[in-house]
Write an enzyme that holds these catalytic residues in place. Structure first.
Site, PDB file in Angstrom:
ATOM      1  N   HIS A 260      -6.840  50.067   6.141  1.00  0.00           N
ATOM      2  CA  HIS A 260      -5.737  50.604   6.012  1.00  0.00           C
ATOM      3  C   HIS A 260      -5.259  51.339   7.225  1.00  0.00           C
ATOM      4  CE1 HIS A 260      -4.454  49.770   1.759  1.00  0.00           C
ATOM      5  NE2 HIS A 260      -5.583  49.866   1.806  1.00  0.00           N
ATOM      6  N   ASP A 261      -6.359  52.024   8.142  1.00  0.00           N
ATOM      7  CA  ASP A 261      -6.177  52.851   9.103  1.00  0.00           C
ATOM      8  C   ASP A 261      -5.849  51.897  10.172  1.00  0.00           C
ATOM      9  OD1 ASP A 261      -4.871  54.835  10.636  1.00  0.00           O
ATOM     10  OD2 ASP A 261      -6.954  54.579  12.027  1.00  0.00           O
TER      11      ASP A 261
ATOM     12  N   HIS B  78     -14.886  42.875  -1.181  1.00  0.00           N
ATOM     13  CA  HIS B  78     -14.311  43.463  -2.341  1.00  0.00           C
ATOM     14  C   HIS B  78     -15.691  42.792  -3.233  1.00  0.00           C
ATOM     15  CE1 HIS B  78      -9.363  43.087  -1.733  1.00  0.00           C
ATOM     16  NE2 HIS B  78     -10.220  44.157  -1.430  1.00  0.00           N
TER      17      HIS B  78
ATOM     18  N   ASP C  18     -17.517  42.795  -8.059  1.00  0.00           N
ATOM     19  CA  ASP C  18     -18.554  41.672  -8.623  1.00  0.00           C
ATOM     20  C   ASP C  18     -19.856  42.716 -10.183  1.00  0.00           C
ATOM     21  OD1 ASP C  18     -21.455  40.938  -7.913  1.00  0.00           O
ATOM     22  OD2 ASP C  18     -21.379  41.969  -5.835  1.00  0.00           O
TER      23      ASP C  18
ATOM     24  N   THR D 106     -23.592  43.041  -8.654  1.00  0.00           N
ATOM     25  CA  THR D 106     -24.025  43.824  -7.300  1.00  0.00           C
ATOM     26  C   THR D 106     -23.108  44.847  -6.992  1.00  0.00           C
ATOM     27  OG1 THR D 106     -24.163  41.814  -5.987  1.00  0.00           O
ATOM     28  CG2 THR D 106     -26.330  42.706  -6.526  1.00  0.00           C
TER      29      THR D 106
HETATM   30  C1  HEM Z   1      -5.839  40.868   2.107  1.00  0.00           C
HETATM   31  C2  HEM Z   1      -5.917  41.516   1.843  1.00  0.00           C
HETATM   32  C3  HEM Z   1      -6.849  42.884   0.814  1.00  0.00           C
HETATM   33  C4  HEM Z   1      -5.756  43.491   0.338  1.00  0.00           C
HETATM   34  C5  HEM Z   1      -4.035  42.484  -0.536  1.00  0.00           C
HETATM   35  C6  HEM Z   1      -6.427  44.304  -0.656  1.00  0.00           C
HETATM   36  C7  HEM Z   1      -5.522  45.100  -2.168  1.00  0.00           C
HETATM   37  C8  HEM Z   1      -6.709  45.416  -2.516  1.00  0.00           C
HETATM   38  C9  HEM Z   1      -6.465  46.090  -3.464  1.00  0.00           C
HETATM   39  C10 HEM Z   1      -5.213  45.908  -4.942  1.00  0.00           C
HETATM   40  C11 HEM Z   1      -7.321  46.596  -4.011  1.00  0.00           C
HETATM   41  C12 HEM Z   1      -7.191  47.940  -5.262  1.00  0.00           C
HETATM   42  C13 HEM Z   1      -6.837  49.594  -5.461  1.00  0.00           C
HETATM   43  C14 HEM Z   1      -7.130  49.963  -7.025  1.00  0.00           C
HETATM   44  O1  HEM Z   1      -6.196  49.080  -8.109  1.00  0.00           O
HETATM   45  O2  HEM Z   1      -7.587  51.042  -7.074  1.00  0.00           O
HETATM   46  C15 HEM Z   1      -8.560  47.233  -3.079  1.00  0.00           C
HETATM   47  C16 HEM Z   1      -9.297  47.626  -2.705  1.00  0.00           C
HETATM   48  C17 HEM Z   1     -10.673  47.625  -1.937  1.00  0.00           C
HETATM   49  N1  HEM Z   1     -10.474  46.840  -0.953  1.00  0.00           N
HETATM   50 FE1  HEM Z   1      -8.964  45.728  -0.488  1.00  0.00          FE
HETATM   51  N2  HEM Z   1      -7.322  43.924   0.139  1.00  0.00           N
HETATM   52  C18 HEM Z   1      -7.382  44.023   0.985  1.00  0.00           C
HETATM   53  C19 HEM Z   1      -8.353  44.110   2.251  1.00  0.00           C
HETATM   54  C20 HEM Z   1      -9.654  44.727   2.160  1.00  0.00           C
HETATM   55  C21 HEM Z   1     -10.571  44.983   3.666  1.00  0.00           C
HETATM   56  C22 HEM Z   1     -10.304  43.618   4.764  1.00  0.00           C
HETATM   57  C23 HEM Z   1     -11.094  45.681   3.089  1.00  0.00           C
HETATM   58  C24 HEM Z   1     -11.985  46.281   4.238  1.00  0.00           C
HETATM   59  C25 HEM Z   1     -12.854  45.707   5.110  1.00  0.00           C
HETATM   60  C26 HEM Z   1     -10.967  46.275   0.971  1.00  0.00           C
HETATM   61  C27 HEM Z   1     -12.160  47.147   0.804  1.00  0.00           C
HETATM   62  C28 HEM Z   1     -11.282  46.976  -0.200  1.00  0.00           C
HETATM   63  C29 HEM Z   1     -12.357  47.992  -0.738  1.00  0.00           C
HETATM   64  C30 HEM Z   1     -13.926  48.912  -0.289  1.00  0.00           C
HETATM   65  C31 HEM Z   1     -11.553  48.151  -2.106  1.00  0.00           C
HETATM   66  C32 HEM Z   1     -12.814  49.229  -3.638  1.00  0.00           C
HETATM   67  C33 HEM Z   1     -11.698  50.424  -2.977  1.00  0.00           C
HETATM   68  C34 HEM Z   1     -12.595  51.272  -4.406  1.00  0.00           C
HETATM   69  O3  HEM Z   1     -13.597  51.169  -4.982  1.00  0.00           O
HETATM   70  O4  HEM Z   1     -12.610  52.822  -3.676  1.00  0.00           O
HETATM   71  N3  HEM Z   1      -9.420  44.901   0.914  1.00  0.00           N
HETATM   72  N4  HEM Z   1      -8.006  46.350  -2.337  1.00  0.00           N
END
Ligand code: HEM
Ligand SMILES: *[C@@H]1O[C@H](CO)[C@@H](O)[C@H](O)[C@H]1NC(C)=O
Length: 334
Positions: free
Chosen positions: A73-74, A200, A252, A255
Site C-alpha cells: 500500500h505504501d 494472500h 489458505d 498453512t
Molecule cells: C490486485 C492486488 C491486490 C488486491 C486487490 C488486494 C486486496 C486485498 C484485500 C481486499 C484484502 C483483505 C482486507 C480485509 O478485508 O481485511 C487484502 C489482504 C491482504 N493483502 Fe492484498 N491485495 C492485493 C495485492 C497484495 C499484495 C501485492 C500484497 C503484498 C505483497 C498484499 C498483501 C496482503 C496481505 C498480507 C493481506 C492480509 C492482511 C491481514 O491479514 O491483516 N496484497 N488484500
C-alpha cells in the site's frame, strides 16, 4: 542476504557496497538507494529492525503479515515514502489509513515500536519508508518466505497521498487488465504480479470483501465445497465495511501463517478467496505463472523476492525531497 551482524562484517559490507555502487547508476527506479545505506550513520539499523520484527512476530504473529500489505500500500501509491503511515493532521492532510482501500489494515502501533527502537540508537536517522521496506523483508523471512537483499536510503513524504489511494490500489473485484496495468506502473510484470499476490497465502479477508461472491448464490467459478465453507464463515449477505464486523476468512486454511505456494494451489482448485485472486488462474496472461508457482515453491519464492524488491524501489524521493520523520505518524515540525 542477511543484515550485518558485527563490525567486522560491516567492513565486508562496506567493501561490497563500494563495488555495488559502480554498477547501479542510472536506474529510473531506486537510483538513490543502496545496500547498507546506514552502515556508517547507524550500523545496527538493519539488525534493530530484524530484532524488533522477530520479537513482534513471536508475540503477535500477524504483525509480519501486516508488514507485507503495508509495503504494497505504501509503494503502490506514488512512492515508497511512508505516506501511508501519516495520521490525519493539518500539515499532512487526511490519512491514507482512513481510505476505503485500507480497510482491514492493522498493527500500525507496532511500526511505532520498531521506529522507537531505532530512535533510541540513532535519532532522526532511519526513515519510516526504510522501516516499512525492511520490516516487510524481515516479515517475509519470519513467515517462511524468501530472503530479500533490500537497498535503503528512502526518504519520507511530507504529505499524505489520500486522493491517490482509490486510483492506485486495486480493488478486490478488479479485472486482470486493471491489476496488471497497476503493477506495470511500478515496474512489476505479469509474472511478478502473480508472485506478489501470493502474499494472500497469509492473513485474512473480512466478509465485506467476500459476500459479493457468496450471495445471492455462490460464484460459479468457486469450488462448491469452498463456497459452503465461506458461507459458514460469512453467514449473511450484508457484511459491513467495518473492522468491528469481526467475521473474516482465510485464503489458505492449510498453512495460514506460511508464505508458501498454497495460494497458487488453491487457485487451481478454484479456492481463490477474492474475485481478483481467482481471476489470475483464468486469464491467459497470468494462468501459466499460477500453474508454475503452484508446482514449485522455490520458483514462487524466487519470483516473489524479485518482485518485492522491484516494488520496494518504486519512485523513491530524491535527496532534496521529503525528510526523515522522527515520528512515523507526523511530519517533522518546521
Ligand atoms: C490486485 C492486488 C491486490 C488486491 C486487490 C488486494 C486486496 C486485498 C484485500 C481486499 C484484502 C483483505 C482486507 C480485509 O478485508 O481485511 C487484502 C489482504 C491482504 N493483502 Fe492484498 N491485495 C492485493 C495485492 C497484495 C499484495 C501485492 C500484497 C503484498 C505483497 C498484499 C498483501 C496482503 C496481505 C498480507 C493481506 C492480509 C492482511 C491481514 O491479514 O491483516 N496484497 N488484500
Ligand atoms: C466491486 O465491489 C464494490 C464493493 O466492495 C462495489 O461497490 C463495486 O460495484 C464492485 N465493482 C464491480 C465492477 O463489480
Amino acid at each position: 542476504m542477511r543484515g550485518m551482524r558485527s563490525s567486522s562484517s560491516s567492513l565486508v559490507a562496506a567493501a561490497a557496497l563500494l563495488l555495488f555502487c559502480c554498477f547501479t547508476t542510472g536506474h529510473a527506479n531506486g537510483g538513490g538507494l543502496r545496500l547498507g545505506y546506514y552502515s556508517a550513520s547507524c550500523p545496527r539499523a538493519e539488525d534493530i529492525v530484524r530484532e524488533q520484527v522477530v520479537q513482534l512476530y513471536d508475540k503477535h504473529g500477524n504483525t509480519a503479515v501486516s508488514w507485507l500489505r503495508a509495503l504494497f500500500h505504501d509503494c503502490m501509491v506514488g512512492s515508497c515514502d511512508a505516506s501511508l503511515l501519516l495520521d490525519t493532521s493539518a500539515a499532512a492532510g487526511v490519512s491514507e489509513k482512513s481510505a476505503p482501500r485500507s480497510f482491514g489494515m492493522r498493527n500500525f502501533k507496532y511500526v511505532d515500536a520498531i521506529k522507537a527502537a531505532l530512535e533510541r540508537e540513532c535519532p532522526g536517522t532511519v526513515s519510516c519508508a526504510d522501516v516499512l521496506a525492511l520490516a516487510a523483508r524481515d516479515g517475509a523471512a519470519a513467515l517462511g518466505g524468501p530472503r530479500v537483499a533490500m537497498r535503503t536510503g528512502r526518504r519520507d513524504s511530507r504529505a499524505s497521498r489520500y486522493a491517490e489511494v482509490g486510483r492506485d490500489i486495486p480493488n478486490h473485484n478488479d479485472s486482470v487488465s486493471a491489476v496488471l496495468s497497476r503493477f506495470a506502473a511500478v515496474g512489476v510484470d505479469a509474472e511478478g504480479a502473480v508472485a506478489l499476490l501470493g502474499a494472500h497465502s497469509v492473513g485474512r479477508v473480512h466478509c465485506f470483501n467476500l459476500v459479493g461472491r457468496l450471495y445471492p448464490s455462490v460464484d460459479a467459478g468457486m469450488e462448491p465445497a469452498y463456497g459452503a465453507y465461506l458461507r459458514g464463515r460469512c453467514p449473511t449477505a450484508d457484511a459491513r465495511e467495518d473492522t468491528r464486523d469481526v467475521a473474516y476468512a482465510r485464503n489458505d486454511r492449510a498453512t495460514p501463517m506460511v508464505l508458501d505456494n498454497m495460494y497458487h494451489k488453491n487457485l487451481l482448485a478454484r479456492r481463490g478467496l477474492l474475485l481478483v485472486d481467482q481471476r489470475l488462474a483464468d486469464d491467459p496472461r497470468t494462468a501459466p505463472f499460477v500453474a508454475r508457482m503452484a508446482a514449485d515453491n522455490a520458483y514462487f519464492h524466487d519470483r516473489f523476492a524479485a518482485a518485492l524488491l522491484t516494488m520496494s524501489e518504486n519512485n523513491p524521493l530524491a535527496a532534496d525531497e521529503g525528510e526523515v520523520r522522527r515520528d512515523c505518524r507526523f511530519v517533522n515540525s518546521a
